[in-house]
Design a protein around this motif. Structure first.
Motif, PDB file in Angstrom:
ATOM      1  N   ALA A 177       9.609  -2.982  -7.420  1.00 17.11           N
ATOM      2  CA  ALA A 177       9.003  -2.964  -6.718  1.00 17.11           C
ATOM      3  C   ALA A 177       9.265  -4.667  -5.696  1.00 17.11           C
ATOM      4  O   ALA A 177       8.762  -4.233  -4.659  1.00 17.11           O
ATOM      5  N   ARG A 178      10.246  -5.526  -6.422  1.00 15.67           N
ATOM      6  CA  ARG A 178      10.312  -6.797  -5.420  1.00 15.67           C
ATOM      7  C   ARG A 178       8.902  -7.573  -5.632  1.00 15.67           C
ATOM      8  O   ARG A 178       9.130  -8.195  -4.319  1.00 15.67           O
ATOM      9  N   GLY A 184       3.988   5.752  -2.875  1.00 15.84           N
ATOM     10  CA  GLY A 184       4.202   6.823  -3.824  1.00 15.84           C
ATOM     11  C   GLY A 184       5.809   6.698  -2.724  1.00 15.84           C
ATOM     12  O   GLY A 184       6.136   7.643  -2.387  1.00 15.84           O
ATOM     13  N   GLU A 185       5.115   6.034  -1.354  1.00 15.44           N
ATOM     14  CA  GLU A 185       6.147   6.497  -0.557  1.00 15.44           C
ATOM     15  C   GLU A 185       7.636   5.805  -0.728  1.00 15.44           C
ATOM     16  O   GLU A 185       8.435   6.366  -0.092  1.00 15.44           O
ATOM     17  N   GLU A 186       7.887   4.815  -1.961  1.00 17.76           N
ATOM     18  CA  GLU A 186       9.347   5.197  -2.512  1.00 17.76           C
ATOM     19  C   GLU A 186       9.739   5.339  -3.557  1.00 17.76           C
ATOM     20  O   GLU A 186      10.661   4.753  -4.210  1.00 17.76           O
ATOM     21  N   GLY A 187       9.052   6.397  -4.172  1.00 22.46           N
ATOM     22  CA  GLY A 187       9.015   7.242  -5.451  1.00 22.46           C
ATOM     23  C   GLY A 187       8.267   6.894  -6.205  1.00 22.46           C
ATOM     24  O   GLY A 187       7.851   5.835  -6.340  1.00 22.46           O
ATOM     25  N   ALA A 188       7.935   7.553  -7.588  1.00 23.19           N
ATOM     26  CA  ALA A 188       7.348   7.801  -8.506  1.00 23.19           C
ATOM     27  C   ALA A 188       7.417   6.526  -9.779  1.00 23.19           C
ATOM     28  O   ALA A 188       6.625   6.094  -9.726  1.00 23.19           O
ATOM     29  N   ALA A 189       8.682   5.952  -9.506  1.00 27.74           N
ATOM     30  CA  ALA A 189       8.802   4.756 -10.711  1.00 27.74           C
ATOM     31  C   ALA A 189       7.902   3.400  -9.687  1.00 27.74           C
ATOM     32  O   ALA A 189       8.040   2.945 -10.253  1.00 27.74           O
ATOM     33  N   VAL A 190       8.659   3.882  -8.600  1.00 27.22           N
ATOM     34  CA  VAL A 190       7.972   2.185  -7.929  1.00 27.22           C
ATOM     35  C   VAL A 190       6.408   2.096  -7.783  1.00 27.22           C
ATOM     36  O   VAL A 190       6.056   1.190  -7.801  1.00 27.22           O
ATOM     37  N   ARG A 191       6.027   3.466  -7.988  1.00 20.41           N
ATOM     38  CA  ARG A 191       4.403   3.994  -7.447  1.00 20.41           C
ATOM     39  C   ARG A 191       3.933   2.993  -8.929  1.00 20.41           C
ATOM     40  O   ARG A 191       3.047   2.858  -8.505  1.00 20.41           O
ATOM     41  N   LYS A 192       4.816   3.488 -10.072  1.00 21.96           N
ATOM     42  CA  LYS A 192       3.806   3.131 -10.990  1.00 21.96           C
ATOM     43  C   LYS A 192       4.174   1.951 -11.553  1.00 21.96           C
ATOM     44  O   LYS A 192       2.966   0.771 -11.793  1.00 21.96           O
ATOM     45  N   GLU A 226       0.847  -1.305   0.020  1.00 21.69           N
ATOM     46  CA  GLU A 226      -0.054  -0.109  -0.249  1.00 21.69           C
ATOM     47  C   GLU A 226       0.842   0.944  -0.177  1.00 21.69           C
ATOM     48  O   GLU A 226       1.082   2.333  -0.641  1.00 21.69           O
ATOM     49  N   ALA A 227       1.861   1.211   1.035  1.00 23.64           N
ATOM     50  CA  ALA A 227       2.749   2.023   0.918  1.00 23.64           C
ATOM     51  C   ALA A 227       3.565   2.300  -0.755  1.00 23.64           C
ATOM     52  O   ALA A 227       3.667   3.994  -0.895  1.00 23.64           O
ATOM     53  N   MET A 228       4.124   1.415  -1.005  1.00 20.64           N
ATOM     54  CA  MET A 228       4.402   1.750  -2.529  1.00 20.64           C
ATOM     55  C   MET A 228       3.712   2.312  -3.181  1.00 20.64           C
ATOM     56  O   MET A 228       3.851   2.750  -4.389  1.00 20.64           O
ATOM     57  N   LEU A 229       2.692   1.716  -3.743  1.00 21.27           N
ATOM     58  CA  LEU A 229       1.379   2.645  -3.926  1.00 21.27           C
ATOM     59  C   LEU A 229       1.276   3.427  -3.897  1.00 21.27           C
ATOM     60  O   LEU A 229       0.809   4.594  -5.220  1.00 21.27           O
ATOM     61  N   MET A 262       4.270  -0.715  -8.730  1.00 21.03           N
ATOM     62  CA  MET A 262       3.395  -1.196  -8.791  1.00 21.03           C
ATOM     63  C   MET A 262       1.640  -1.083  -9.387  1.00 21.03           C
ATOM     64  O   MET A 262       1.494  -2.046  -9.193  1.00 21.03           O
ATOM     65  N   GLU A 263       1.514   0.191  -9.485  1.00 16.27           N
ATOM     66  CA  GLU A 263       0.625  -0.028 -10.310  1.00 16.27           C
ATOM     67  C   GLU A 263       0.233  -0.803 -12.123  1.00 16.27           C
ATOM     68  O   GLU A 263      -0.938  -1.205 -12.080  1.00 16.27           O
ATOM     69  N   LEU A 264       1.661  -0.922 -12.371  1.00 17.29           N
ATOM     70  CA  LEU A 264       1.262  -2.414 -13.537  1.00 17.29           C
ATOM     71  C   LEU A 264       0.984  -3.550 -12.960  1.00 17.29           C
ATOM     72  O   LEU A 264       0.722  -4.473 -12.985  1.00 17.29           O
ATOM     73  N   LEU A 265       2.250  -4.014 -12.110  1.00 14.50           N
ATOM     74  CA  LEU A 265       1.572  -4.689 -11.226  1.00 14.50           C
ATOM     75  C   LEU A 265       0.193  -5.526 -10.983  1.00 14.50           C
ATOM     76  O   LEU A 265      -0.443  -6.494 -10.804  1.00 14.50           O
ATOM     77  N   ILE A 266      -0.539  -4.766 -10.450  1.00 13.12           N
ATOM     78  CA  ILE A 266      -1.834  -5.018  -9.527  1.00 13.12           C
ATOM     79  C   ILE A 266      -2.531  -5.098 -10.532  1.00 13.12           C
ATOM     80  O   ILE A 266      -3.079  -6.245 -10.552  1.00 13.12           O
TER      81      ILE A 266
END
Lengths: 429, 151
Positions: free
Chosen positions: A182-183, A14-22, A9-12, A24-28
């Motif tokens: 995102a690991r 944006g807590e680990e930056g914009a790239a990790v957020r993007k 949820e935190a990655m989504l 996570m969005e794709l992986l979801i």
């Protein structure tokens, strides 16, 4: 909808930056498409992150047309461009587009090489290891039993699942690039115990005891079971890394097999019951003398002319054992003036071949040891090639169709003989 | 796909309705292209034209650009998603996907194509849908309505 942990949820958010957020969005989106309930963590990812031919960079010209644009818009399928940091997972780059030294021989242009070199620099700067091979398990990335991986490359996926007992689906470029950040990868398919059980039986009734025979059996098995999981029993002898490598590559090409069990040989098949996860099920396919002959004829059905002008070895990339074997077979001989011999491997194995003198032995015979790619991946064959000889069932499956040429399948010795005589003399013993 | 043909059938009761699970949400109307052969991405499709190039494939030489692609599932190289992703860039993408067998290749390909996609059907679309049928797909709600164009 896929369930997320607090960290996810935190990655989504944006807590680990914009790239990790993007990522996570794709992986979801991907997990929901599969119907996965949650994610597994992975720290072993192999893909082809960010590299792109010029036309794709051109497509994203308005976004800068660079590595950052391609990684954001294509790899992460994001609608905006974000800064791409160093990858968070142990990340490896699989095969690439050309040999870094012998690209001219492969027919590549100066412009294509410049594009290749700039992509490669970006890959390294983003913390992605330049394995540059379809055989990561021969170049420094060997998973362990039960390890959750996110790998591309069908021949590496089947090796990881079947021979090692690692766990990976046949991932794609976008899912592996996202997993590097995102690991995470959807907990679906081969990550789950129940998915890894055998579905059909293959009864091997003729001796299968060298790499040529293992390759043909693999091609038969893939054709028989398509994309299901076979349980193979019978006269399979002398398992080794290179035999599994050729078997798996062939089965993944003719059918789409992503995991197989060999009873008493592979780690999740100590017995028939363990392989099936209970009672035997599905159909039984029999590999006998007639089936063996039929597979040999199928693999050689695209060969008519016996004048061989190209011999390609190293699909999947050759191991040091195979390079030593090929060098031993050709030592003191010469590649025929009407023919050419190219052998493909990874950079790390090539370094070993250099140290052992194999590269020099091959060079003296007129053969070239190349890295990073293969003739199918790069659509690169010596100029004017009409008839190729190959010791890989997978390469026979792909190369002649892709290049509009003829192809022969035989033993490594048949292929070396063809390179030195210019004539195909392979026969089924 | 001709809007006129779709407008003609729009008031009529569909000839069939198939329910499935949403893979990628969205709604679209278009013409079906059906194959009983699985599809390879890398080495099987030319992304610049959206054409099936696999030798011995029943759709060899046929383009799926702008059609609803109805097929059993994905096979072959792990480059499946990136080849279909390229068809989106090249403007040759299919309009929607309907497939039976879920794999990571097909799921990821559908996601990056960003076209309405369904799977896990209550009736086999390969048995019901014929090439040329007009389809209305509501992937979000999970159904396909079809009208025969040739009776």
């Amino acid at each position: 909808m896929v369930k997320l942990t607090g960290r996810e949820e935190a990655m989504l958010a944006g807590e680990e930056g914009a790239a990790v957020r993007k990522a996570m969005e794709l992986l979801i989106r991907y997990a929901d498409a599969l119907g996965a309930e949650d994610f597994v963590e992975t720290n072993n990812v192999a893909g082809v992150p960010g590299s792109a031919p010029p036309w794709i960079k051109q497509y994203y010209a308005a976004d800068g047309g660079d590595y950052r644009a391609v990684f954001s818009r294509f790899d992460l399928d994001a609608d905006e461009v974000v800064d791409i940091p160093r990858m968070n997972a142990f990340s490896c780059h699989l095969q690439g587009g050309m040999d870094p030294m012998l690209w001219r021989e492969q027919g590549m242009s100066e412009a294509a090489f410049d594009n290749f070199r700039s992509d490669e620099q970006q890959v390294a700067e983003h913390g992605i290891q330049l394995l540059k091979t379809c055989t990561p398990y021969l170049a420094g990335n060997v998973p362990v039993m039960g390890e959750h991986c996110a790998w591309m490359e069908s021949s590496a996926v089947i090796f990881c699942n079947s021979v090692i007992g690692g766990r990976t689906n046949c991932e794609g470029r976008e899912s592996t690039s996202a997993a590097m950040l995102a690991r995470r990868i959807p907990n679906w398919g081969f990550h789950r115990d129940e998915y890894r059980k055998g579905q059909h039986s293959v009864d091997v009734a003729v001796p299968v005891d060298d790499v040529f025979e293992w390759g043909m059996l693999g091609y038969f098995v893939g054709d028989a079971v398509q994309d299901t999981i076979p349980v193979i029993e019978g006269a399979i002898a002398a398992p080794s890394l290179i035999r599994h490598k050729h078997f798996g590559a062939a089965a993944a090409s003719s059918g789409g097999v992503e995991m197989y069990h060999m009873v008493g040989i592979t780690p999740e098949a100590p017995g028939v019951e363990a392989a099936f996860g209970g009672a035997r099920r599905g159909e039984t396919f029999r590999y006998d003398a007639a089936a063996r002959r039929s597979i040999y004829e199928t693999l050689n059905s695209v060969g008519q002319c016996e004048d061989v002008d190209y011999v390609m070895l190293g699909c999947p990339h050759y191991s040091i054992e195979q390079i030593a074997h090929a060098a031993g077979l050709i030592e003191g001989r010469k590649v025929h003036s009407n023919s050419a011999l190219w052998i493909f491997t990874s950079r790390s194995v090539k370094a070993l071949a250099d140290a052992n003198g194999h590269t020099e032995t091959l060079r003296k015979a007129g053969a070239l040891l190349m890295t990073d790619t293969c003739s199918a991946i790069s659509q690169a064959v010596p100029k004017g090639t009409r008839v190729a000889a190959l010791d890989s069932a997978k390469q026979v499956h792909y190369l002649p169709a892709m290049m509009g040429i003829e192809g022969w399948y035989g033993t490594t010795a048949d292929c070396i003989d063809a390179a030195c005589s210019g004539k195909w003399r392979g026969r089924l013993a | 796909m001709s809007g006129a043909a779709m407008a003609r059938v729009r008031g009529q009761t569909p000839d069939y309705i198939i329910h499935g699970r949403c893979v990628v949400p969205g709604c679209v109307e278009g013409e079906a292209l059906v194959t009983h052969d699985t599809i390879s991405g890398w080495g099987g499709v030319s992304p610049m034209t959206g054409t099936i190039i696999e030798s011995r494939h029943e759709l060899n030489g046929v383009s799926f650009a702008g059609k609803v692609l109805v097929f059993p599932g994905a096979k072959g190289s792990s480059g499946w998603s990136s080849i279909f992703h390229m068809t989106r860039l090249a403007g040759t993408a299919p309009l929607a996907l309907l497939f039976n067998v879920m794999t990571t290749k097909a799921a990821l390909g559908a996601v990056v194509l960003r076209v309405p996609t369904l799977t896990d059907f209550d009736r086999d679309p390969l048995e019901v849908i014929r090439s040329g049928d007009l389809l209305r797909i509501d992937a979000t709600q999970g159904y396909v309505e079809g009208w025969r164009t040739i009776r």
